[in-house]
Scaffold this motif. Structure first.
Motif, PDB file in Angstrom:
ATOM      1  N   ALA A 143      54.576  32.502  78.785  1.00 33.80           N
ATOM      2  CA  ALA A 143      54.198  33.786  78.200  1.00 33.80           C
ATOM      3  C   ALA A 143      52.676  33.888  78.212  1.00 33.80           C
ATOM      4  N   THR A 144      52.179  34.983  77.681  1.00 37.95           N
ATOM      5  CA  THR A 144      50.743  35.199  77.568  1.00 37.95           C
ATOM      6  C   THR A 144      50.395  35.409  76.107  1.00 37.95           C
ATOM      7  N   THR A 145      49.302  34.793  75.668  1.00 39.67           N
ATOM      8  CA  THR A 145      48.810  34.989  74.312  1.00 39.67           C
ATOM      9  C   THR A 145      47.361  35.451  74.391  1.00 39.67           C
ATOM     10  N   THR A 146      46.890  36.053  73.311  1.00 43.23           N
ATOM     11  CA  THR A 146      45.516  36.533  73.271  1.00 43.23           C
ATOM     12  C   THR A 146      44.753  35.776  72.199  1.00 43.23           C
ATOM     13  N   GLU A 150      40.773  37.497  74.727  1.00 43.34           N
ATOM     14  CA  GLU A 150      41.025  37.014  76.076  1.00 43.34           C
ATOM     15  C   GLU A 150      42.476  36.542  76.189  1.00 43.34           C
ATOM     16  N   SER A 151      43.077  36.737  77.362  1.00 45.52           N
ATOM     17  CA  SER A 151      44.469  36.349  77.597  1.00 45.52           C
ATOM     18  C   SER A 151      44.547  34.939  78.175  1.00 45.52           C
ATOM     19  N   TYR A 152      45.546  34.197  77.708  1.00 50.98           N
ATOM     20  CA  TYR A 152      45.788  32.836  78.175  1.00 50.98           C
ATOM     21  C   TYR A 152      47.281  32.642  78.377  1.00 50.98           C
ATOM     22  N   GLU A 153      47.639  31.865  79.394  1.00 45.98           N
ATOM     23  CA  GLU A 153      49.036  31.520  79.630  1.00 45.98           C
ATOM     24  C   GLU A 153      49.447  30.408  78.665  1.00 45.98           C
TER      25      GLU A 153
END
Length: 161
Positions: A143-146, A150-153
């Motif tokens: 998933a992606t988190t912020t 900034e977005s991170y996998e």
């Protein structure tokens, strides 16, 4: 080592452990500014007060000689407990605190009706990913988190209890 549910008196120490852990674990993954933004966003005084008091959340702490050496933060929804974060202060790593916190959290979730536990770890945090795999969790999705805008996998792990 003692383990218990957090109280509002633990907030400052939880924030310190989070910041020290992020600085140790993520300097090549997350910028210093995003680290501070993330700690403030996820562990601000008001947010922690709400999570400590809420029936569907869990904030657990590990105590070493009266000081907080680590914590776990999770939420329960239906039959799934989700470990959003488990952090151990860098000075206390290697003593089994993280493993004990996950076991305590898993037992707490099971007592409250969960039959599965999920855990989330940034994809680039290889020690964190290995930690969950060593505890019998299996990666089930990405998933992606912020953090700090900034977005991170991140990898999502699952373990049946």
């Amino acid at each position: 080592m003692d383990y218990r549910h957090a109280t509002v008196d633990d907030i400052e120490s939880i924030q310190r452990v989070a910041e020290r852990s992020w600085e140790q674990d993520y300097p090549d993954i997350i910028s210093r500014e995003s680290i501070l933004d993330g700690v403030h966003e996820w562990y601000g005084d008001d947010r922690l007060r709400e999570d400590i008091a809420a029936a569907d959340t869990m904030v657990l702490v590990a105590l070493s000689e009266g000081d907080i050496a680590g914590f776990a933060h999770g939420v329960l929804a239906d039959d799934t407990g989700t470990l959003m974060r488990v952090y151990v202060d860098p000075d206390h790593r290697g003593d089994g605190i993280g493993r004990a916190l996950v076991e305590f959290a898993t037992d707490d979730f099971a007592t409250r009706g969960a039959d599965r536990v999920e855990a989330m770890v940034l994809t680039d945090n290889e020690p964190g990913n290995e930690f969950y795999r060593s505890l019998g969790f299996e990666q089930v999705q990405r998933a992606t988190t912020t953090i700090g805008g900034e977005s991170y996998e991140e990898n999502i792990y699952l373990k049946l209890v």
